[in-house]
Design a protein around this motif. Structure first.
Motif, short mmCIF file in Angstrom:
data_model
loop_
_atom_site.label_atom_id
_atom_site.label_comp_id
_atom_site.label_asym_id
_atom_site.label_seq_id
_atom_site.Cartn_x
_atom_site.Cartn_y
_atom_site.Cartn_z
N VAL A 171 0.84 -1.21 0.00
CA VAL A 171 0.00 0.00 0.00
C VAL A 171 0.87 1.25 0.00
N ALA A 172 1.99 1.22 0.76
CA ALA A 172 2.88 2.38 0.81
C ALA A 172 3.50 2.65 -0.56
N ARG A 173 3.92 1.57 -1.26
CA ARG A 173 4.47 1.75 -2.61
C ARG A 173 3.43 2.34 -3.56
N LEU A 174 2.22 1.80 -3.43
CA LEU A 174 1.14 2.33 -4.29
C LEU A 174 0.90 3.81 -4.00
N THR A 175 0.96 4.18 -2.69
CA THR A 175 0.71 5.57 -2.32
C THR A 175 1.77 6.48 -2.93
N GLU A 176 3.05 6.00 -2.94
CA GLU A 176 4.11 6.80 -3.56
C GLU A 176 3.86 6.97 -5.06
N LEU A 177 3.47 5.90 -5.73
CA LEU A 177 3.18 5.99 -7.16
C LEU A 177 1.93 6.83 -7.41
N ALA A 178 0.95 6.76 -6.48
CA ALA A 178 -0.26 7.57 -6.62
C ALA A 178 0.06 9.05 -6.55
N ALA A 179 1.11 9.40 -5.79
CA ALA A 179 1.53 10.81 -5.74
C ALA A 179 2.02 11.27 -7.11
N VAL A 180 2.71 10.35 -7.81
CA VAL A 180 3.14 10.68 -9.17
C VAL A 180 1.93 10.85 -10.08
N CYS A 181 0.94 9.95 -9.90
CA CYS A 181 -0.31 10.09 -10.68
C CYS A 181 -0.98 11.43 -10.40
N SER A 182 -1.04 11.80 -9.11
CA SER A 182 -1.69 13.06 -8.74
C SER A 182 -0.95 14.24 -9.37
N ALA A 183 0.38 14.18 -9.38
CA ALA A 183 1.15 15.25 -10.01
C ALA A 183 0.82 15.34 -11.50
N ARG A 184 0.66 14.16 -12.11
CA ARG A 184 0.29 14.14 -13.52
C ARG A 184 -1.09 14.74 -13.72
N VAL A 185 -2.01 14.37 -12.83
CA VAL A 185 -3.37 14.90 -12.91
C VAL A 185 -3.36 16.42 -12.77
N VAL A 186 -2.61 16.91 -11.75
CA VAL A 186 -2.54 18.36 -11.51
C VAL A 186 -1.94 19.07 -12.71
N ALA A 187 -0.84 18.52 -13.26
CA ALA A 187 -0.20 19.16 -14.41
C ALA A 187 -1.16 19.22 -15.61
N ARG A 188 -1.83 18.09 -15.87
CA ARG A 188 -2.75 18.08 -17.00
C ARG A 188 -3.94 19.01 -16.76
N GLU A 189 -4.38 19.06 -15.49
CA GLU A 189 -5.51 19.93 -15.17
C GLU A 189 -5.14 21.40 -15.38
N ILE A 190 -3.94 21.78 -14.92
CA ILE A 190 -3.49 23.16 -15.11
C ILE A 190 -3.37 23.49 -16.59
#
Length: 612
Positions: A171-190
């Motif tokens: 779960v911790a590894r997934l959470t770290e990768l999810a942070a990368v996903c969130s950054a991608r989401v934020v960048a695309r959203e902006i």
């Protein structure tokens, strides 16, 4: 392909939905409004395309966890999009979207916390059993993905076909990768926000350019026909119309001001309509509401009786009502009709634009009505002041007044002829200006001069001095040029006549002999009227031979922008020489036409006398 979605901070049926700026296609079809105003359509079934970076994150998540599949799922109004995935069956890899019921991601979004299912088959939760059957996996682990505001908008998930004990480390590894996903989401959203703002600004800019073009074009019109012509030209160029018409109510029915741009097959279906007709045009006038029909089918759905009575060349069309206020008459009602040969989809923005164009059309028609009324008044005034020419034995007289081609169709030019005290006094004059005010000032000068001529037989220079003195003393100070010529009949039949003339800043008379010889009379032109009192004025004499014609005229006959006066006078001499033997009425009419005076911006007065 187009970019489409709903941002997380916009109102919607589900909090936290996000637009990644994912590319979607709508079966290769793009609906358009105006050529320069392309609009996306929500028609059809959009297909979410892959995001390569999110696909890579899904694959990494599966690999580091030893899972069979990985997926990035993001909430949409309809369910969940799958822009990133690895190891899923081909059908999901193609559609990349699932319903809420089929998504384990929904539990992550609802709780905003990680979710782990070690064995769905052993789980008593029926929803999870349904998930296992749909996806073909038995174990699941998912962690939240967040947008720019920190809202949970989806999940990064891994799945295995066999039961798995996904521990805290996984779960911790997934959470770290999810942070990368969130950054991608934020960048695309902006980026999408910036892109949306840029597209919106570009659309507004194009709409403003269209409105400016219509405003400038209609601002230069002077008649209803001008308005209809400009609308046709600009609607075609700016709105990509195939047909258009300005329709107004005249004599109890609605008619197109100019019908050349109505559909060729059924023009009368769009004009010559009664106010009570069951038709979108009269209805739009009656309720003041514009009507937009993207297709012929939608028009016929609302007006079934019009089936077979609409042009086969028109598909999309709009009816935009207007009212023109008139000061001394009932309002003028009508509508702007625009037709397209293909489907025509509008948006709130482009509908507002079309309504604004209609407002411009109404104001242009209002101005045309005002100009027409002013022109009628001015022309009536001018016509009343240009009296009938006297009948004088031994003399033939002819005259023309040609109003300016633009403006109020009247101005300060005038002619007059008075036979009194045994002489015929010929007058030509030009008050500065080409409007009602100039015509009124001309009327004052003309009336005073007629009174002086009737009072006593005086030399032309004396008449001009008296006129200028009265003009200045009465504080009118009207500035004008004028020429006065007195013709005394011959002492013997068939002999010459004596002409005495004087000019106050005016062009000299021109004489054409019976054999075609042309002469501009010698003599200086004195100070124009309305400048200074006590001006010195001279008289000049000429002997008018039997059969010769003397012409007095205002500068509108020979003055042309960008052309020397001498060239115009030479052209006039050639024309007069050619027409020397013509009847006097024909000579004047043909000369005016060949000089092109009717198409000029200045009014023209011409007075001719022939010794017969």
């Amino acid at each position: 392909m187009i970019l489409q979605g709903v941002l997380s901070d916009l109102p919607g049926p589900r909090r936290g939905t996000v637009d990644l700026g994912l590319c979607i296609v709508d079966n290769g079809r793009m609906m358009t409004d105006e050529r320069s105003l392309r609009e996306p359509t929500e028609a059809g079934a959009p297909r979410v395309l892959a995001d390569e970076e999110l696909d890579r994150i899904a694959a990494i998540a599966a690999s580091v966890s030893g899972a069979d599949a990985g997926v990035v799922a993001l909430e949409t109004p309809a369910g969940y999009a799958l822009p990133g995935l690895y190891g899923l069956r081909e059908s999901l890899a193609t559609t990349r979207e699932v319903t809420v019921e089929a998504a384990m991601t929904d539990a992550v979004v609802r709780t905003a916390a990680p979710q782990v299912v070690n064995d769905a088959e052993a789980d008593e939760n029926l929803a999870r059993r349904g998930w296992a059957q749909y996806w073909g996996f038995r174990s699941y682990a998912g962690v939240p993905v967040r947008d720019v505001h920190g809202h949970v908008v989806g999940a990064l998930s891994i799945m295995s076909r066999e039961p798995r004990d996904f521990d805290n480390t996984t779960v911790a590894r997934l959470t770290e990768l999810a942070a990368v996903c969130s950054a991608r989401v934020v960048a695309r959203e902006i980026l999408e926000r910036l892109s949306t703002a840029e597209r919106s600004a570009s659309t507004v800019d194009r709409i403003n350019r269209v409105l400016l073009t219509f405003s400038e074009g209609l601002g230069a019109t002077a008649t209803a026909q001008d308005v209809a012509r400009v609308v046709t030209e600009l609607a075609s160029a700016q709105l990509d119309t195939a047909y258009s018409a300005v329709v107004v109510q005249v004599d109890g029915r609605f008619d197109a001001v100019e019908g050349s741009h109505l559909p060729e097959d059924l023009p009368m279906e769009y004009s010559e309509l009664q106010p009570a007709a069951d038709h979108p045009g009269p209805h739009s006038v009656a309720d003041g509401q514009a009507r937009f029909y993207p297709t012929r089918a939608e028009l016929v759905q609302e007006y079934p009786h019009l089936s077979g009575h609409t042009s086969a060349n028109v598909d999309g069309e709009v009816y935009l009502p207007f009212r023109v206020e008139r000061a001394d008459d009932a309002p003028l009602d009508g509508w702007l009709w625009l037709g397209w040969s293909d489907e025509h989809v509008t948006t709130p923005q482009t509908q507002r634009m079309k309504r604004a164009v209609t407002t411009y059309v109404a104001r242009a028609l209002e101005r045309a009505e005002l100009l027409a009324a002013r022109a009628a008044v001015a022309y009536t005034l001018q016509s009343a002041l240009l009296t009938k020419l006297p009948e004088v034995p031994g003399l033939e007289l002819a005259a023309r007044y040609i109003p300016a081609s633009r403006g109020e169709q009247a101005g300060g030019d005038w002619y007059d002829a008075i036979h009194v005290h045994g002489a015929t006094t010929l007058i030509i004059g030009d008050v500065v200006g080409h409007n009602i005010a100039a015509a009124a000032q001309m009327g004052n000068l003309r009336s005073m001069l007629r009174g002086f001529v009737a009072d006593a037989l005086e030399a032309p220079s004396r008449l001009l001095n008296r006129l200028d003195d009265a003009n200045l003393r009465l504080s009118t100070r009207t500035m004008a040029t004028a020429a006065v010529a007195q013709v005394t009949p011959p002492f013997v039949e068939g002999g010459p006549a004596r002409v005495v003339w004087s000019s106050a800043g005016h062009l000299s008379p021109v004489v054409v002999g019976p054999e075609g010889d042309v002469k501009v009379l010698d003599g200086r032109s004195d100070l124009m009227l309305g400048v200074a009192p006590g001006a010195t004025r001279a008289d000049h004499e000429h002997v008018l031979e039997h059969g010769a014609t003397m012409l007095l005229f205002t500068d509108g006959l020979v003055e042309r922008r960008g052309r020397p006066m001498a060239s115009s006078l030479l052209q006039l001499a050639e024309i007069l020489s050619d027409l020397a033997q013509a009847p006097l009425e024909h000579l004047v009419a043909d000369m005016v036409e060949r000089m092109g005076a009717a198409s000029e911006r200045d009014d023209v007065a011409v007075l001719a006398v022939r010794l017969v």
